[in-house]
Design a protein around this motif. Structure first.
Motif, PDB file in Angstrom:
ATOM      1  N   THR A 235       0.611  -1.316  -0.137  1.00  0.00           N
ATOM      2  CA  THR A 235       0.444  -0.087  -0.016  1.00  0.00           C
ATOM      3  C   THR A 235       1.020   1.422  -0.083  1.00  0.00           C
ATOM      4  OG1 THR A 235      -1.756  -0.975   1.209  1.00  0.00           O
ATOM      5  CG2 THR A 235      -1.359   1.545   1.488  1.00  0.00           C
TER       6      THR A 235
ATOM      7  N   ARG B 277      -7.632 -10.263   6.277  1.00  0.00           N
ATOM      8  CA  ARG B 277      -8.121  -9.959   4.767  1.00  0.00           C
ATOM      9  C   ARG B 277      -9.746  -9.750   4.728  1.00  0.00           C
ATOM     10  NH1 ARG B 277      -5.470 -12.082  -0.207  1.00  0.00           N
ATOM     11  NH2 ARG B 277      -4.874 -13.475   1.405  1.00  0.00           N
TER      12      ARG B 277
ATOM     13  N   ARG C  92     -11.675  -9.366   2.053  1.00  0.00           N
ATOM     14  CA  ARG C  92     -12.711  -9.897   1.807  1.00  0.00           C
ATOM     15  C   ARG C  92     -13.623 -11.489   1.922  1.00  0.00           C
ATOM     16  NH1 ARG C  92     -10.042 -13.073  -2.362  1.00  0.00           N
ATOM     17  NH2 ARG C  92      -8.490 -12.827  -2.412  1.00  0.00           N
TER      18      ARG C  92
ATOM     19  N   ARG D  54      -3.852  -8.432  -5.816  1.00  0.00           N
ATOM     20  CA  ARG D  54      -3.759  -9.640  -6.596  1.00  0.00           C
ATOM     21  C   ARG D  54      -5.344  -8.536  -7.884  1.00  0.00           C
ATOM     22  NH1 ARG D  54      -3.563 -11.397  -2.313  1.00  0.00           N
ATOM     23  NH2 ARG D  54      -2.649 -13.710  -1.917  1.00  0.00           N
TER      24      ARG D  54
ATOM     25  N   GLY E 167     -10.072  -7.783  -4.192  1.00  0.00           N
ATOM     26  CA  GLY E 167      -9.534  -6.149  -3.735  1.00  0.00           C
ATOM     27  C   GLY E 167      -9.758  -5.134  -2.532  1.00  0.00           C
TER      28      GLY E 167
HETATM   29  N1  LIG Z   1       1.163  -7.316   1.831  1.00  0.00           N
HETATM   30  C1  LIG Z   1       0.315  -6.179   1.852  1.00  0.00           C
HETATM   31  N2  LIG Z   1       1.097  -5.381   2.386  1.00  0.00           N
HETATM   32  C2  LIG Z   1       0.258  -4.230   2.578  1.00  0.00           C
HETATM   33  N3  LIG Z   1      -0.765  -3.974   1.759  1.00  0.00           N
HETATM   34  C3  LIG Z   1      -1.417  -5.254   0.940  1.00  0.00           C
HETATM   35  C4  LIG Z   1      -1.031  -6.412   1.260  1.00  0.00           C
HETATM   36  N4  LIG Z   1      -1.451  -6.923   0.210  1.00  0.00           N
HETATM   37  C5  LIG Z   1      -2.410  -5.812   0.068  1.00  0.00           C
HETATM   38  N5  LIG Z   1      -2.725  -4.711   0.409  1.00  0.00           N
HETATM   39  C6  LIG Z   1      -3.246  -4.080   0.121  1.00  0.00           C
HETATM   40  O1  LIG Z   1      -4.665  -4.558   0.027  1.00  0.00           O
HETATM   41  C7  LIG Z   1      -5.573  -4.442  -1.305  1.00  0.00           C
HETATM   42  C8  LIG Z   1      -5.982  -5.135  -1.801  1.00  0.00           C
HETATM   43  O2  LIG Z   1      -5.394  -6.351  -1.362  1.00  0.00           O
HETATM   44  P1  LIG Z   1      -5.715  -7.210  -3.190  1.00  0.00           P
HETATM   45  O3  LIG Z   1      -4.304  -7.910  -3.330  1.00  0.00           O
HETATM   46  O4  LIG Z   1      -5.385  -6.423  -3.650  1.00  0.00           O
HETATM   47  O5  LIG Z   1      -6.964  -8.111  -2.698  1.00  0.00           O
HETATM   48  P2  LIG Z   1      -7.278  -8.990  -1.631  1.00  0.00           P
HETATM   49  O6  LIG Z   1      -7.109  -8.354  -0.409  1.00  0.00           O
HETATM   50  O7  LIG Z   1      -9.219  -9.183  -2.027  1.00  0.00           O
HETATM   51  O8  LIG Z   1      -7.031 -10.444  -1.709  1.00  0.00           O
HETATM   52  C9  LIG Z   1      -4.296  -4.181  -2.180  1.00  0.00           C
HETATM   53  O9  LIG Z   1      -4.640  -2.583  -2.868  1.00  0.00           O
HETATM   54  C10 LIG Z   1      -3.734  -3.170  -1.195  1.00  0.00           C
HETATM   55  O10 LIG Z   1      -3.604  -1.718  -0.588  1.00  0.00           O
END
Ligand SMILES: Nc1ncnc2c1ncn2[C@@H]1O[C@H](COP(=O)(O)OP(=O)(O)O)[C@@H](O)[C@H]1O
Ligand SMILES: Nc1ncnc2c1ncn2[C@@H]1O[C@H](COP(=O)(O)OP(=O)(O)O)[C@@H](O)[C@H]1O
Ligand SMILES: Nc1ncnc2c1ncn2[C@@H]1O[C@H](COP(=O)(O)OP(=O)(O)O)[C@@H](O)[C@H]1O
Lengths: 421, 112, 112, 112, 421, 421
Positions: free
Chosen positions: C29, C101, C103, D38, D87
């Motif tokens: 992020t 997470r 979701r 992701r 996301g």
């Molecule tokens: N390892 C991480 N460290 C910090 N922020 C993260 C990390 N992974 C994801 N994020 C944040 O969480 C958001 C959503 O993650 P994403 O992988 O797109 O979807 P999901 O959480 O639904 O699997 C990202 O846009 C980012 O801002």
């Protein structure tokens, strides 16, 4: 009446161009203030359009160009109140050119000047002038300052006109007048909190340059329109305007480099405006050499002049004094030096003319400058004592846009504010 | 080391930085945030549609300090940021496991 | 889990992200911040008024990692962000109590 | 006290704030961030040059809560922010050493 | 002299419109660059106004339209230096229309072309051209490239004019000339760091569209003003201009859809510009069917042409080649195809005209394009070897606004920077 | 033909001004929407320029001003298809003024009206109208609504014209027509997600004010150009336009204060537009007192009218109904009250005229308003049933710029996105 349609078309479009300059000025100024005050700046300029447009057709046109009151050349009567008797030629004009355009077209063209002049003043008091008092100020100033000064210089019955003072497009009426008023207003209203040690950088230089571009464009109407005909004189005024603007830009940029700094875009446009200001009174009296000289000198002198406010401790926020007062003086006086009869019948001392012209120009500069300065000081002081001229400290901290007008200028990263208020 | 996070009124940043520079703390990281709390926002009107904003612009100041300096710095920040009006903000403290200066790779207190 | 917070020069983001993607770390992020420190800002001039900015634009990168990955990731970030010029920034590490997470509701390491 | 940090989809802020206001949590600090993970960004085209953005705009919501309130608040935030599409974001929790209300100097839970 | 005031009014305002196009172009370009370079882009365009305005009245007007030097039709003399002898008609013109407007008005109108042409070039070298070298480049280019090419095509004594090449409003002089120069300059200066794999998205599409809107507006002055009179021919040029701009927009949007993408606003305005470029040489020779065809073809061809830079590996940043060079060629050649004597006495092959016209047009395209390309290459290379043409890598990283001009374009979230610098 | 060059120059430049109003309108509207939808708004307005420009020269000019079909005064034929027969005078006009400007100039001037009218409609359906359906809508609307209404009112053979309905510059054809259409379209397409409880603040008030400034400027072409000559009547229209715009601004601001709020910049410019709308039909029939009254009334009435959408539950996003429909009605009817033969031969009841005029004006208002409303409703409904009029909920959440056009309007803090995509 058998008017000339080509001249009429030219002066009409010139009038439209000059009216467009006031929004242009609004953006020029608005870009230079901080983002929390931009709407207040735009507001003042737009409201000037509202107020002065109405004042002009009812009152101030008549005061400026009406039958002279008592023959002193000081002020007109209300003969043309509400555009009455408007088919009559402008009192005092005679000869073949008198009625080649409808008198109403002259009213329109001159209105555009009456609008932009008080609008220019708003730059000096930027970021701290309260809105209600501003409205009162503009009304009083238009009647008590603009109308008489326009009468003196532009009306054939005005005392400066009769003295044969030369002012092609308003060096005295517009530039010196607004410039001196701006300084007076800045003095009365006082400094912005934190000035000068706190940086108050422009929030959008592109917006300022947009305004500058519109000003340059509109200035062709301003100056070449002042020929009141589509003829060779208009063409001289046009090319002189462009040349002086260009020279002002270049010499301001050179000045920046000579002082050891970088050349800046805001400097480029400021220099152009300085050149355009200085050529305003002189564009119909000089040739291309004269115009170049005036532009170059104005760029240098104004670039230096704007630094004086720091020494004087006067917070003329957007340099109304340094650019319009000083530039207007430069251009008005230089007519007496580089004016050439090859363009329109008047020779400055360089071309063998008498020094009397220069003296007359000096009288005009002093009369208009001092009158405007003291009258503006008086008006501002009176308003300050009665209604208060200035916003509160809290409003100044918060910004004028939200505190005076309940608006924010921008919402780019709108997600937070949009989602939920 | 500790991370001091201060949510403050934007125009108080100058005072906070000046206060810290007196005890020779010359580094910090600042970002613009929107605060939501007791303090009400202002009213905005667009063509007759009027509403009250609930978020107020604030600055978030992050300062890494040595454990010993924590109390003094907090005190200074809180004092400098105070206006005694609602919405002055919060200061919170987080314990850090590690700190590195990217340029040199120095770690811990030396990296501050 | 640990939260790695890296303050870096903006144009180094690409290098940092590329470095991390090699070890299959694909989430982070990022936000825009203003840094204040040893590195001086630039000079700005507006109509003859000249001043020195003291804040320098930086990016703040936040990456949640498993405890085991901490050292490797830190090392990669620091190396990728380094230019060896003043102002390269800092990296600090915060211990996390929990991670979810949104979701799926997964917790802990599975949520990374 | 704990600091809950939630990375969420921007249009979910309203739901999150509404959910919290029901249990009388009325303070938070929000900032705009860019998320990388992701979830793929969108395609942009400028005069025939086409590319895929990898960062997605998110909001970062920071809420300080008392230890007792932690679980309830987390649960509410996660539920309110969920769309079940990729996301949706993350929520993580950091332990705080201290909290002060700038205005009054109150410390700890009283400062929330 | 008995000038026609209506024609004079029209050409004066047309000149003002075209001068306004240069700020317009500045915004069009400025919106398309990244926010760290926008001021540098605006600066280059505004400074072109400063430099070329002065050059024109002293030197380049005379070189372009002065008495021919030696009768070769290659370049003029300094007969009109400093606007001397300016009451004389333009050398070579004769007949009733010669003196229906003051010669000075012609000087003004042509100046506006001389300004915008080098301004167009700045798009190709965006984001990396150093400022001092840029100033030198513009001076040399105006004298060594613009003046001769304008002489060839626009002066009645120019060799291409005498060959009966048709170029109503500057397809060769303005579009091909600037377009070929842009490509040459992009080649000499080299690619931007990271191009093409790194995205360099426009920082403000609305600013670009504002520029596009001003360009469209100003183009009426450009093209319909080139009739040098307010008459039916001007009206043809006007409506053809508008129609071709519209058709260019629509076909560019269709092209975007056919390639499988979405239609974009930047595509809409780029297509309009492509259509406007192509109609520039042809607007006084074709009817509405011809104008539509030219606009449609230009939109498609240019939309395709801008993709070639990726293949050629030439970082023509804002597509000066793809739009101005290619569009200018399309419009110049198509006169030989769809020109119709119903509008002004010339028939393209579609209307039974001889192929000779097309051949002459081709000669003009080649002569102007190749001369401009090679001369520009030479000038740029010379400057590069002596002063260096390009900013340093660090300046490129940091952005030109702060590093070259000590300014930041925007301060929206001003709280941090305002509080404390 | 012996055309008057001054009149021709005036109408040409007036046409250019009015064409410039459409980008101006785009910025006015674009500034008022959220930053995620600004490009879609600009796109719609620019594309209207593309589509209607082409339609006009091929089809709709002829339908509007061509030989009347069957003598019913309802619609023209395709006599002027592709600008054929364009040297003929406009059918139905006779007398000395008929051929003082080239007919093609009239085509141009009227085209500018045909472009801006459908562009105005885009404000009501802001933030949710799909792009493909929009294109279809504009084509159908131009042919089925604009062309007939223009024929009725502006063509000398139109039934309302023959009824002696007075509409100087398009109160019915432009304002009421677009306003009624806007309301119908807003009803068919439905509310924006979250309206009205969710705030949808303008993303850039300065951009909206820029648009407002351009509109004010262009309106001089609109209204004073409608005199079709550079004469005293044009001057009346010009000064009335300016006065009414000013009065509309002032009375809207007063209204805001009377309701207990602050005066806003968006209110200032909205009031100006309301005044300008209302003076459009009337500017050639009233004196300065009449113009002031019309402006003041329009400002008050429209400021009140825009609040009705909340009561009616119709999400007319940018107040096309409240400003253009209501303002158009105010101005059209008031001709019957304050029209004065001192300006152009028609007396309203205040000046001793017959009430018949007012009745005719009322008939025009009803005919144009109802026809436009129902026809637009039908067209929109048909498109909705076949292609679907509205974007998806996801597109609405994400914003139209990225989802429809694959573009982001702004990238200010470009460091993140620039570094790495
Ligand atoms: N390892 C991480 N460290 C910090 N922020 C993260 C990390 N992974 C994801 N994020 C944040 O969480 C958001 C959503 O993650 P994403 O992988 O797109 O979807 P999901 O959480 O639904 O699997 C990202 O846009 C980012 O801002
Ligand atoms: N529980 C919380 N968690 C995180 N930030 C908070 C919390 N409560 C308040 N804040 C932040 O502190 C700022 C000030 O809080 P507010 O309640 O308005 O005034 P005060 O702190 O003076 O009581 C808020 O704008 C917000 O940024
Ligand atoms: N004590 C601190 N607390 C928080 N952030 C800091 C601190 N000191 C420095 N920083 C951040 O690190 C950045 C780089 O620091 P600086 O002193 O300029 O260079 P360097 O880290 O190379 O010595 C600063 O711009 C700021 O964002």
């Amino acid at each position: 009446m058998n008017f000339n349609s080509g001249d009429t078309a030219w002066v009409l479009i010139a009038g439209a161009l000059v009216i467009f300059m006031t929004p242009g000025l609004a953006f020029f100024y608005g870009g230079m203030v901080r983002s929390k005050n931009v709407l207040a700046m735009l507001m003042q300029n737009f409201v000037v359009m509202g107020i002065v447009s109405v004042l002009w057709v009812f009152v101030t046109y008549s005061l400026a160009f009406g039958v002279d009151l008592g023959g002193f050349g000081v002020i007109g009567t209300l003969h043309f109140f509400g555009l009455g008797h408007i088919t009559q030629a402008v009192p005092g004009y005679s000869g073949p050119l008198t009625q080649h355009i409808p008198p109403l077209v002259f009213v329109i063209f001159q209105m555009s000047f009456a609008i932009i002049t008080p609008a220019i003043i708003t730059g000096s008091s930027a970021d701290r002038l309260a809105f209600g008092p501003f409205v009162v100020f503009i009304i009083l100033w238009s009647i008590l300052v603009y109308a008489p000064v326009a009468h003196w210089v532009f009306s054939p019955n005005g005392w400066l006109f009769k003295l044969k003072v030369e002012d092609f497009a308003g060096g005295n009426v517009v530039e010196i007048n607004s410039g001196a008023a701006g300084v007076a207003l800045a003095i009365v209203i006082g400094k912005r909190r934190g000035w000068p040690h706190k940086p108050m950088a422009p929030h959008s230089v592109p917006l300022a340059l947009l305004g500058g571009g519109i000003l340059w464009f509109g200035w062709f109407g301003f100056n070449a329109g002042s020929a009141l005909a589509a003829n060779t004189l208009a063409a001289h005024a046009f090319i002189n305007t462009n040349t002086a603007g260009a020279c002002g830009m270049l010499s301001w940029l050179v000045f920046e480099r000579l002082r050891g700094g970088k050349s800046t875009t805001l400097g480029a446009v400021s220099g152009a405006v300085a050149g355009l200001v200085a050529i305003t009174p002189s564009c119909g009296f000089v040739d291309i050499f004269g115009a170049s000289a005036i532009g170059l000198i104005a760029g240098l002198v104004c670039a230096y002049a704007i630094t004086l406010k720091f020494k004087a401790g006067v917070d003329d926020a957007l340099d109304v004094g340094g650019v319009h007062l000083v530039g207007g003086i430069v251009g008005t006086l230089l007519i007496g030096v580089v004016g050439t009869s090859a363009v329109s019948g008047i020779n400055g001392i360089l071309y063998g003319g008498s020094a009397l012209l220069l003296l007359h120009q000096l009288i005009a500069v002093l009369a208009c400058g001092l009158y405007s300065f003291s009258m503006t000081w008086l008006i501002a002081k009176t308003i300050d004592k009665t209604m208060g001229l200035r916003i509160s400290q809290e409003q100044e901290n918060e910004g004028m846009d939200t505190s005076l007008h309940a608006e924010s200028a921008y919402e780019f990263g709108s997600s937070i504010l949009e989602a939920f208020k | 080391m500790k991370l001091i996070v201060a949510i403050i009124k934007p125009f108080k940043l100058e005072d906070v930085a000046n206060a810290l520079s007196k005890i020779d703390i010359k580094g910090m990281t600042v970002s613009e945030v929107q605060g939501y709390g007791r303090q009400a926002g202002h009213t905005e009107v667009y063509r007759g549609a009027e509403y009250q904003t609930r978020f107020v612009p604030k600055l978030k100041v992050e300062i890494v300090v040595a454990d010993e300096a924590l109390d003094e710095v907090m005190e200074l920040v809180v004092t400098a940021a105070r206006t005694e009006k609602i919405g002055d903000g919060k200061v919170w403290v987080i314990d850090l496991d590690e700190l590195i200066r990217v340029r040199t790779g120095e770690r811990g207190i030396d990296a501050i």
